[in-house]
Each structure stands twice: as C-alpha cells, then as structure tokens.
Design a protein around this motif. Sequence first.
Motif, PDB file in Angstrom:
ATOM      1  N   VAL A 143       3.933 -10.120  21.758  1.00 53.40           N
ATOM      2  CA  VAL A 143       3.100  -9.050  22.085  1.00 53.40           C
ATOM      3  C   VAL A 143       3.615  -8.001  22.528  1.00 53.40           C
ATOM      4  CG1 VAL A 143       1.357  -8.655  23.707  1.00 53.40           C
ATOM      5  CG2 VAL A 143       1.612 -11.124  23.109  1.00 53.40           C
ATOM      6  N   PRO A 144       3.274  -6.825  21.892  1.00 50.54           N
ATOM      7  CA  PRO A 144       4.258  -5.630  22.179  1.00 50.54           C
ATOM      8  C   PRO A 144       3.660  -4.863  23.232  1.00 50.54           C
ATOM      9  CG  PRO A 144       2.522  -5.345  20.390  1.00 50.54           C
ATOM     10  CD  PRO A 144       2.459  -6.754  20.492  1.00 50.54           C
ATOM     11  N   VAL A 145       4.114  -5.306  24.191  1.00 50.21           N
ATOM     12  CA  VAL A 145       3.444  -5.004  25.732  1.00 50.21           C
ATOM     13  C   VAL A 145       3.619  -3.323  25.978  1.00 50.21           C
ATOM     14  CG1 VAL A 145       3.480  -5.198  28.144  1.00 50.21           C
ATOM     15  CG2 VAL A 145       3.325  -7.143  26.849  1.00 50.21           C
ATOM     16  N   LYS A 146       4.763  -3.070  25.573  1.00 52.59           N
ATOM     17  CA  LYS A 146       5.142  -1.693  25.940  1.00 52.59           C
ATOM     18  C   LYS A 146       4.343  -0.591  24.937  1.00 52.59           C
ATOM     19  CE  LYS A 146       9.051   1.545  25.204  1.00 52.59           C
ATOM     20  NZ  LYS A 146       8.959   2.338  26.254  1.00 52.59           N
ATOM     21  N   LYS A 147       4.334  -0.965  23.768  1.00 47.79           N
ATOM     22  CA  LYS A 147       3.622   0.043  22.757  1.00 47.79           C
ATOM     23  C   LYS A 147       2.124  -0.074  23.262  1.00 47.79           C
ATOM     24  CE  LYS A 147       2.396   0.201  17.869  1.00 47.79           C
ATOM     25  NZ  LYS A 147       1.092   0.139  18.108  1.00 47.79           N
ATOM     26  N   ILE A 148       1.549  -1.285  23.603  1.00 43.09           N
ATOM     27  CA  ILE A 148       0.113  -1.354  23.893  1.00 43.09           C
ATOM     28  C   ILE A 148      -0.220  -0.352  25.213  1.00 43.09           C
ATOM     29  CG2 ILE A 148      -1.776  -2.657  24.466  1.00 43.09           C
ATOM     30  CD1 ILE A 148      -0.770  -4.729  22.556  1.00 43.09           C
ATOM     31  N   LEU A 149       0.517  -0.707  26.535  1.00 39.37           N
ATOM     32  CA  LEU A 149       0.134  -0.052  27.525  1.00 39.37           C
ATOM     33  C   LEU A 149       0.550   1.403  27.476  1.00 39.37           C
ATOM     34  CD1 LEU A 149       1.595  -2.618  30.162  1.00 39.37           C
ATOM     35  CD2 LEU A 149      -0.689  -2.137  29.490  1.00 39.37           C
ATOM     36  N   GLU A 150       1.503   1.917  26.667  1.00 39.50           N
ATOM     37  CA  GLU A 150       1.842   3.339  26.417  1.00 39.50           C
ATOM     38  C   GLU A 150       0.591   4.148  25.792  1.00 39.50           C
ATOM     39  OE1 GLU A 150       6.637   3.800  26.659  1.00 39.50           O
ATOM     40  OE2 GLU A 150       5.527   3.662  24.980  1.00 39.50           O
ATOM     41  N   GLU A 151       0.142   3.276  24.932  1.00 44.45           N
ATOM     42  CA  GLU A 151      -1.329   3.913  24.242  1.00 44.45           C
ATOM     43  C   GLU A 151      -2.371   3.933  25.230  1.00 44.45           C
ATOM     44  OE1 GLU A 151      -1.632   1.323  20.877  1.00 44.45           O
ATOM     45  OE2 GLU A 151       0.001   2.316  19.590  1.00 44.45           O
ATOM     46  N   LYS A 152      -2.350   2.972  25.978  1.00 48.03           N
ATOM     47  CA  LYS A 152      -3.572   2.745  26.952  1.00 48.03           C
ATOM     48  C   LYS A 152      -3.608   3.980  27.965  1.00 48.03           C
ATOM     49  CE  LYS A 152      -4.929  -1.951  26.099  1.00 48.03           C
ATOM     50  NZ  LYS A 152      -6.414  -1.534  25.748  1.00 48.03           N
ATOM     51  N   LEU A 153      -2.214   4.213  28.349  1.00 46.43           N
ATOM     52  CA  LEU A 153      -2.021   4.869  29.788  1.00 46.43           C
ATOM     53  C   LEU A 153      -1.226   6.440  29.658  1.00 46.43           C
ATOM     54  CD1 LEU A 153      -0.728   2.059  32.005  1.00 46.43           C
ATOM     55  CD2 LEU A 153      -2.834   3.243  32.250  1.00 46.43           C
ATOM     56  N   GLY A 154      -0.733   6.495  28.203  1.00 47.41           N
ATOM     57  CA  GLY A 154      -0.110   7.740  28.080  1.00 47.41           C
ATOM     58  C   GLY A 154       0.993   7.988  28.913  1.00 47.41           C
TER      59      GLY A 154
END
Length: 316
Positions: free
Chosen positions: A95-106
Amino acid sequence: MGENIYVGVDLGGTAIKVGICDENGKLLQTYEGPTGTEHGSDVVLENIAQYVRKLVADSPYRWEQVAGIGAGIAGFMDIPEGFIKLSPNLGWRNVPVKKILEEKLGKTVKIDNDANVAALGEAWSGAGKGVPIVVCYTLGTGVGGGIIINHQIVQGFSGMGGELGHMMIVPDIEAIECGCGKKGCLETVSSATGIIRMAKEAVERGEHTSLALVQHIMAKDVFDAAKSGDEVALRIIDRAALYLGKSMALLSVIINPQRYIIGGGVSKAGDILFDAIRKYYEEFTQDAAKEGVDIVPAILGNDAGVVGAAGLNLRG
C-alpha cells in the motif's frame, strides 16, 4: 498564530489518533476516530485524511500552518518511499501510504513503524528530552524498540534498525521459537506474552504458586504475585529482567546510549521490574559504558506515537 505546526497520526487496528504538535514537541490538540480496517486500505486512508482535516479545522490553527504530516504504522515498510509492504494488524500488503495521503492532503507525509515513532516521541519531548542518544523499549504483547541518535531514528539499511525484541539473546538450551520464526528472541521472555507463557508452564508443571488459582493468567497477575512474595512469579520476572539487562549491556558497547526508556503495559509493573533490570544492567555492562547511564520509565503513555509521528518531519 503564525508558527508552523506538525500533525501526527497513530494508526491502530481499531482507532486512529491524530494530534497537532508545535516545534518543541508539545501536544496541542488531538482527535480520535475508528480505523475501519474491515473496509480496506482505501477507506482507512480516507478516514485518516478526514480526521486530520477535522483536527486542524477544529483547532485555532490554519491549514497553511501545517508544515508536515507523519504516520506511525505497525508493519514492514519501505520507509523512504512511504510504502507498506505488509501490515498483518491491518491486513495490508503493498500500500503506497505516502503517495495516497499526499494526494489527499496536499502536504508532505512521512511514515515509520509504530515502535520507532513512539521512541521518537519520548526522545523529543518525553523521558528522553534533551538526551542525544536514547534507546526505547516498548514491553507489551511483544517487545518493540527504537534507537534515537542525535535526534534521528536509526532505521538501518532495510528498516530493521531498532528491532530490539528480535535480538537473539536467550541461550539455545532455553530458547523457544519466536513469532518471527527464529529462536531465542528477547520477545519470547520479556514481553507480556512471554511472561504469561512462563507462568502457565510453571502451573502446568505443578509448581507451588498462587498463580495456579488464577483462571486466565495475565502479566499483571504475575507481577502482583511477585509483589506478594510468590517465588515462582519472582523467578519469572527475574528472568524477563535478566535478558532485558543483557540486551542493554550489548547495546551499551555498540552505540553507548545515555538513557534507556522503557514503556508499554509491562513497564507499569514499576520498581519490581525496573530494580531487577538495573541490577542486571550493572552486572553485565562494562564500567566505562555504563557510567552516567540511566534506565527510566516512559512518560508520554498513549501520546508517544502521535507525538513521534508529528516529529517525523522535524526530527525523524
């Protein structure tokens, strides 16, 4: 308020705790909500994003003041890439946690394992505040750990740095298999699970102990029996302390920390455990390596994970 703030996420199997810290590691505000593990990683990551936004919206701070977000997660991971390889507690794989959360939170997001971030929290603003080289043990179901040198987490080449519970320290003649598949790990004797196992084995052997009257033995029962003078319970606690002290003696001639911090549920046993650990540490450690070193309880409790996660963008 114009100062930067840092948001930490402590991702547990049943609850997600998020918190805001200032640049000194002071925990300013928290929020907690259900994890939603049963719905899969997409839902959990969306929950994290929603909780973080709610936390900041309900605080006196502006979203623009968030200088970074960190998350502590139990599992095996590629820390620089922010990628969870396997998290058994969450049922996650790749699961690419960093990538997904950065996309969601900016915002910039960093992740690390839960033991490391708890150690960072204690080193930043807890029992290790102001101490440059700190080793933290978390004694719970297993034995977690974290090593902080000059305020930085020692992650190691593949992220296995600080896995103190898997130091193979118990002699072969006494060793049993650990959950990791190896034999003789510290975790097998110094965790709550190990203490309970040793107590049950003593009862099954028919040893004379008050623990035989306990229907479902917990680690607290063993410590309570030891405090009442039960010889079997005292022997079990002594054995757990022996190998903790030995592991610290080894670390003292490898990285020579100034302070050992012990947290987790087992640490709540207090002096009966800490006095025994200190005794064995003194016995096994080279004089020059133990001079000025102390062994102390953690002080942040359940806040250590969220504080340490917040610090990943500043101290990790």
